[in-house]
Design an enzyme around this catalytic site. Structure first.
Site, mmCIF file in Angstrom:
data_model
loop_
_atom_site.group_PDB
_atom_site.id
_atom_site.type_symbol
_atom_site.label_atom_id
_atom_site.label_comp_id
_atom_site.label_asym_id
_atom_site.label_seq_id
_atom_site.Cartn_x
_atom_site.Cartn_y
_atom_site.Cartn_z
ATOM 1 N N ARG A 41 -0.751 -9.502 12.874
ATOM 2 C CA ARG A 41 -1.296 -8.399 12.062
ATOM 3 C C ARG A 41 -2.146 -8.942 10.913
ATOM 4 N NH1 ARG A 41 3.966 -5.804 10.661
ATOM 5 N NH2 ARG A 41 2.874 -4.385 9.280
ATOM 6 N N ARG A 95 11.444 -1.299 11.350
ATOM 7 C CA ARG A 95 10.108 -1.208 11.948
ATOM 8 C C ARG A 95 9.916 -2.340 12.943
ATOM 9 N NH1 ARG A 95 5.060 0.166 8.037
ATOM 10 N NH2 ARG A 95 4.060 -1.122 9.611
ATOM 11 N N LYS A 122 0.830 -1.223 0.000
ATOM 12 C CA LYS A 122 0.000 0.000 0.000
ATOM 13 C C LYS A 122 0.857 1.262 0.000
ATOM 14 C CE LYS A 122 -2.331 -1.036 3.795
ATOM 15 N NZ LYS A 122 -1.862 -2.399 4.117
ATOM 16 N N ARG A 177 11.218 -6.342 4.755
ATOM 17 C CA ARG A 177 11.101 -4.929 5.098
ATOM 18 C C ARG A 177 11.623 -4.674 6.510
ATOM 19 N NH1 ARG A 177 5.257 -2.152 4.690
ATOM 20 N NH2 ARG A 177 4.914 -2.971 6.772
ATOM 21 N N ARG A 200 -9.604 0.964 8.492
ATOM 22 C CA ARG A 200 -9.206 -0.423 8.765
ATOM 23 C C ARG A 200 -10.283 -1.181 9.531
ATOM 24 N NH1 ARG A 200 -3.244 0.557 8.613
ATOM 25 N NH2 ARG A 200 -2.130 -1.411 8.621
HETATM 26 P P1 AMP Z 1 0.787 0.631 8.503
HETATM 27 O O1 AMP Z 1 1.963 1.539 8.331
HETATM 28 O O2 AMP Z 1 -0.411 1.086 7.717
HETATM 29 O O3 AMP Z 1 1.123 -0.813 8.258
HETATM 30 O O4 AMP Z 1 0.361 0.734 10.034
HETATM 31 C C1 AMP Z 1 1.214 0.301 11.069
HETATM 32 C C2 AMP Z 1 0.400 0.054 12.330
HETATM 33 O O5 AMP Z 1 -0.227 1.271 12.736
HETATM 34 C C3 AMP Z 1 -0.751 -0.952 12.178
HETATM 35 O O6 AMP Z 1 -0.332 -2.284 12.319
HETATM 36 C C4 AMP Z 1 -1.674 -0.509 13.301
HETATM 37 O O7 AMP Z 1 -1.198 -0.943 14.562
HETATM 38 C C5 AMP Z 1 -1.529 1.003 13.259
HETATM 39 N N1 AMP Z 1 -2.528 1.619 12.341
HETATM 40 C C6 AMP Z 1 -2.280 2.264 11.164
HETATM 41 N N2 AMP Z 1 -3.423 2.689 10.603
HETATM 42 C C7 AMP Z 1 -4.429 2.296 11.435
HETATM 43 C C8 AMP Z 1 -5.844 2.410 11.400
HETATM 44 N N3 AMP Z 1 -6.482 3.000 10.366
HETATM 45 N N4 AMP Z 1 -6.555 1.894 12.444
HETATM 46 C C9 AMP Z 1 -5.933 1.303 13.482
HETATM 47 N N5 AMP Z 1 -4.603 1.150 13.579
HETATM 48 C C10 AMP Z 1 -3.851 1.629 12.568
#
Ligand code: AMP
Length: 190
Positions: free
Chosen positions: A146, A134, A14, A128, A89
């Site tokens: 996740r 991360r 994404k 990654r 999400r």
């Molecule tokens: P991402 O960078 O989109 O993979 O997000 C990393 C982490 O941030 C996720 O695994 C969640 O713990 C948190 N996170 C990001 N976006 C959301 C969202 N829209 N709702 C809830 N948690 C989020």
């Protein structure tokens, strides 16, 4: 105006593909993951609270993420296009986004869903984790959690947007350029 959700499980690409779409269409890019990591880096109260969920591979509570989007609503309502990356999400987040967009007479144009097989996701996330540092990409158990959380809480959004005739699956395997080309051509056809 155009409001596109870039959707898919962790590791679907994404972030990378959102950047390609932003470069091509010059839309505003909103990544809730990036916003949360920014809060963590700045050591804000919100960031410290969010870190516990992120490190465990869990979702940050809806009201926290919805609040962050609300803070951007003035811009969201006035720019020519927005790409939502990692948001919504949960169904509660999708409903909140619909309500916010309706308040400025806007609405979601489409959900573009990157489809990638499970084993490929794990492989990409581990890779990654080695380069990005991360913490939530560092071990298989957190990654698997996740992906499970995605199946339980995020995948139901596919039904939600299918009913609205806004769901568009996109093959998410191939080179970055191939996948970008698929996305760009889909967006142009909308
Ligand atoms: P991402 O960078 O989109 O993979 O997000 C990393 C982490 O941030 C996720 O695994 C969640 O713990 C948190 N996170 C990001 N976006 C959301 C969202 N829209 N709702 C809830 N948690 C989020």
């Amino acid at each position: 105006m155009i409001h596109l959700i870039l959707f898919g499980p962790p590791g679907a690409g994404k972030g990378t593909q959102a950047q390609s779409l932003v470069d091509y269409f010059k839309f505003m890019h909103i990544s809730t993951g990036d916003l949360l990591r920014g809060e963590i880096a700045a050591k804000t109260e919100l960031g410290l609270e969010a870190k516990r969920f992120i490190d465990a591979g869990e979702l940050v509570p809806d009201e926290t993420v919805i609040g962050m989007i609300k803070n951007l609503l003035d811009r969201i309502c006035t720019v020519p296009g927005v790409i939502y990356d990692g948001f919504p999400r949960t169904v509660a987040q999708a409903i909140a986004l619909d309500t916010m967009l309706t308040s400025c007479k806007e609405g979601i144009t489409a959900l573009l869903s990157l489809e990638v097989p499970h084993d490929e996701l794990v492989k990409r996330l581990l890779l990654r984790g080695e380069s990005s540092g991360r913490t939530d990409d560092a071990d298989v158990a957190t990654i698997e959690n996740r992906i499970t959380v995605y199946g339980q809480k995020t995948q139901p959004l596919i039904d939600y947007y299918t009913k609205l005739k806004k769901y568009h699956p996109i093959e998410g395997v191939g080179s970055v350029e191939e996948i970008s080309a698929r996305l760009i051509s889909k967006v142009k056809s909308l």
